[in-house]
Scaffold this active site. Structure first.
Site, PDB file in Angstrom:
ATOM      1  N   GLN A   1       0.850  -1.180   0.000  1.00 38.02           N
ATOM      2  CA  GLN A   1       0.000   0.000   0.000  1.00 38.02           C
ATOM      3  C   GLN A   1       0.893   1.240   0.000  1.00 38.02           C
ATOM      4  O   GLN A   1       1.637   1.472   0.951  1.00 38.02           O
ATOM      5  CB  GLN A   1      -0.906   0.007   1.229  1.00 38.02           C
ATOM      6  CG  GLN A   1      -1.932   1.136   1.230  1.00 38.02           C
ATOM      7  CD  GLN A   1      -2.776   1.118   2.490  1.00 38.02           C
ATOM      8  OE1 GLN A   1      -2.341   1.584   3.529  1.00 38.02           O
ATOM      9  NE2 GLN A   1      -3.995   0.593   2.395  1.00 38.02           N
TER      10      GLN A   1
ATOM     11  N   TYR B   1      -5.622  10.143   4.710  1.00 40.47           N
ATOM     12  CA  TYR B   1      -4.309  10.313   4.069  1.00 40.47           C
ATOM     13  C   TYR B   1      -4.426  11.372   2.963  1.00 40.47           C
ATOM     14  O   TYR B   1      -5.514  11.831   2.629  1.00 40.47           O
ATOM     15  CB  TYR B   1      -3.826   8.978   3.514  1.00 40.47           C
ATOM     16  CG  TYR B   1      -3.179   8.079   4.556  1.00 40.47           C
ATOM     17  CD1 TYR B   1      -1.809   7.836   4.552  1.00 40.47           C
ATOM     18  CD2 TYR B   1      -3.949   7.469   5.546  1.00 40.47           C
ATOM     19  CE1 TYR B   1      -1.217   7.018   5.498  1.00 40.47           C
ATOM     20  CE2 TYR B   1      -3.366   6.646   6.505  1.00 40.47           C
ATOM     21  CZ  TYR B   1      -1.993   6.429   6.473  1.00 40.47           C
ATOM     22  OH  TYR B   1      -1.414   5.622   7.428  1.00 40.47           O
TER      23      TYR B   1
ATOM     24  N   GLY C   1      -8.399  -7.380   9.326  1.00 36.17           N
ATOM     25  CA  GLY C   1      -7.421  -6.584  10.056  1.00 36.17           C
ATOM     26  C   GLY C   1      -7.170  -7.179  11.424  1.00 36.17           C
ATOM     27  O   GLY C   1      -6.393  -8.117  11.581  1.00 36.17           O
TER      28      GLY C   1
ATOM     29  N   LEU D   1     -14.915  -5.067  10.663  1.00 35.92           N
ATOM     30  CA  LEU D   1     -15.683  -5.911  11.588  1.00 35.92           C
ATOM     31  C   LEU D   1     -16.191  -7.185  10.924  1.00 35.92           C
ATOM     32  O   LEU D   1     -17.298  -7.644  11.175  1.00 35.92           O
ATOM     33  CB  LEU D   1     -16.830  -5.127  12.220  1.00 35.92           C
ATOM     34  CG  LEU D   1     -16.417  -3.976  13.163  1.00 35.92           C
ATOM     35  CD1 LEU D   1     -17.659  -3.336  13.775  1.00 35.92           C
ATOM     36  CD2 LEU D   1     -15.476  -4.467  14.257  1.00 35.92           C
TER      37      LEU D   1
END
Length: 366
Positions: free
Chosen positions: A105, A188, A336, A314
């Protein structure tokens, strides 16, 4: 026809062995200065290698800065020099040896830059303090209280950052990565240009939708131009800032409608998959969350554009992940924190659902 979580996923010449992928998660564990600044080390190797031996189909490294100024914390990974490339080669080679696709990334933190590590509070580091520097952004707008006010980028500086994204993509290919992802989410720099909350410019990089998306499209064009044509480019986006959709919030933000509109342009420019997340432009946004709360945004992009998408947020249980992919809401799921808790989540999911993932030969027993 339904699709299994364990089926391969072809993109250009690449075949990702399953639909269980690892999302980028900052580790803040690289050296902050000197010759080793931004260089992946034993921690990064062990962290990523464990998930590869656990059967993950695609691993995306944490947000990897395209320049020193583009790090969120001084301890972030980078890919702006040859030492970083060489260290990454050890990691990508091992991931490939386990049948896992290595992805990276590429990121620039913009106005969020120069902050402490997350586990010590993530407070801003002022330009005059040790390891601190002055952040840059589309506009001189601090995204949270007590944050350092960023300097507004000039058009010449914007062009320079587009160039370092391209340079980083070249280095990523040299380092052995097979997927490159442009980070345009979570506040970002690219996200800061997209959102009217953070982009107050009045020139060609601000104002209306076309102006605010110009930088993102220039970055994508620059990356696609240097990235191997037979390998895929991803784009991570915050589908909404959770501002305009909230009747109790009078701030204007990036919306789900904007995401669908941009997705069509990205797909036409050679982006192969939209990695759909949400939020991040401001910390106090009222987020409507719950299990799989970001999946509907990914589903909408897939339905309205035909563009492949991944879903994140989630997603914790194998049956939940299988249902998302099998129903066509997303082409793949990104895990994650679930993978931080259980590096072997994919193997456990395969056992629970009757699927199959790669297992190291050393773990086979007759």
């Amino acid at each position: 026809m339904s699709t299994s979580l364990f089926e391969p996923f072809p993109l250009r010449s690449l075949t990702i062995p399953n639909r269980i992928w690892m999302a980028a998660m900052c580790q803040c564990s690289a050296a902050p200065d000197g010759e080793e600044a931004g260089v992946p080390n034993d921690w990064h190797f062990a962290h990523l290698a464990a998930r590869a031996t656990g059967g993950i189909g695609l691993i995306i490294t944490e947000a990897t800065a395209v320049s020193p100024q583009g790090r969120i914390s001084p301890y972030d990974l980078g890919i702006w020099n040859d030492a970083q490339v060489e260290a990454f080669r050890r990691i990508t080679a091992f991931l490939k040896s386990q049948g896992t696709v290595p992805g990276i990334q590429l990121a620039h933190a913009g106005g969020k830059a120069s902050t402490e590590r997350t586990w010590v509070g993530g407070a801003p580091i002022a330009p005059g303090e040790q390891l601190g520097w002055t952040p840059v952004a589309p506009s001189a707008v601090a995204l949270r209280e007590a944050a350092t006010k960023p300097e507004e980028l000039t058009t010449k500086q914007i062009a320079g950052i587009v160039g370092v994204f391209a340079d980083a993509a070249r280095r990523a290919a040299d380092a052995g990565f097979e997927v490159v992802e442009v980070h345009a989410a979570h506040g970002y720099l690219v996200h800061q240009f997209l959102s009217p909350h953070s982009n107050r410019r009045t020139d060609g990089y601000g104002g209306d939708f076309e102006g605010r998306t110009r930088f993102a499209l220039e970055v994508v064009d620059a990356v696609r131009a240097v990235w191997p044509q037979d390998l895929p480019v991803f784009f991570r986006i915050s589908a909404t800032d959770w501002l305009s959709e909230n009747a109790d919030d009078d701030r204007e933000g990036w919306t789900a409608d904007d995401t669908v509109r941009l997705a069509k342009e990205l797909h036409a420019r050679g982006v192969d998959l939209l990695d759909v997340s949400t939020g991040g432009i401001v910390l106090d946004a009222k987020i409507v969350d719950g299990p799989g709360y970001q999946v509907p945004f990914a589903e909408r992009v897939r339905n309205e554009t035909g563009m492949p998408v991944s879903a994140v947020g989630l997603i914790t249980e194998p049956a939940q992940a299988q249902a998302i992919v099998a129903s066509g809401k997303a082409d793949a799921i990104l895990l994650g924190r679930a993978l931080l808790r259980d590096p072997y989540w994919a193997r456990h999911a395969a056992t629970a659902l009757g699927g199959k993932v790669n297992i190291p030969v050393q773990y086979h027993r007759s």
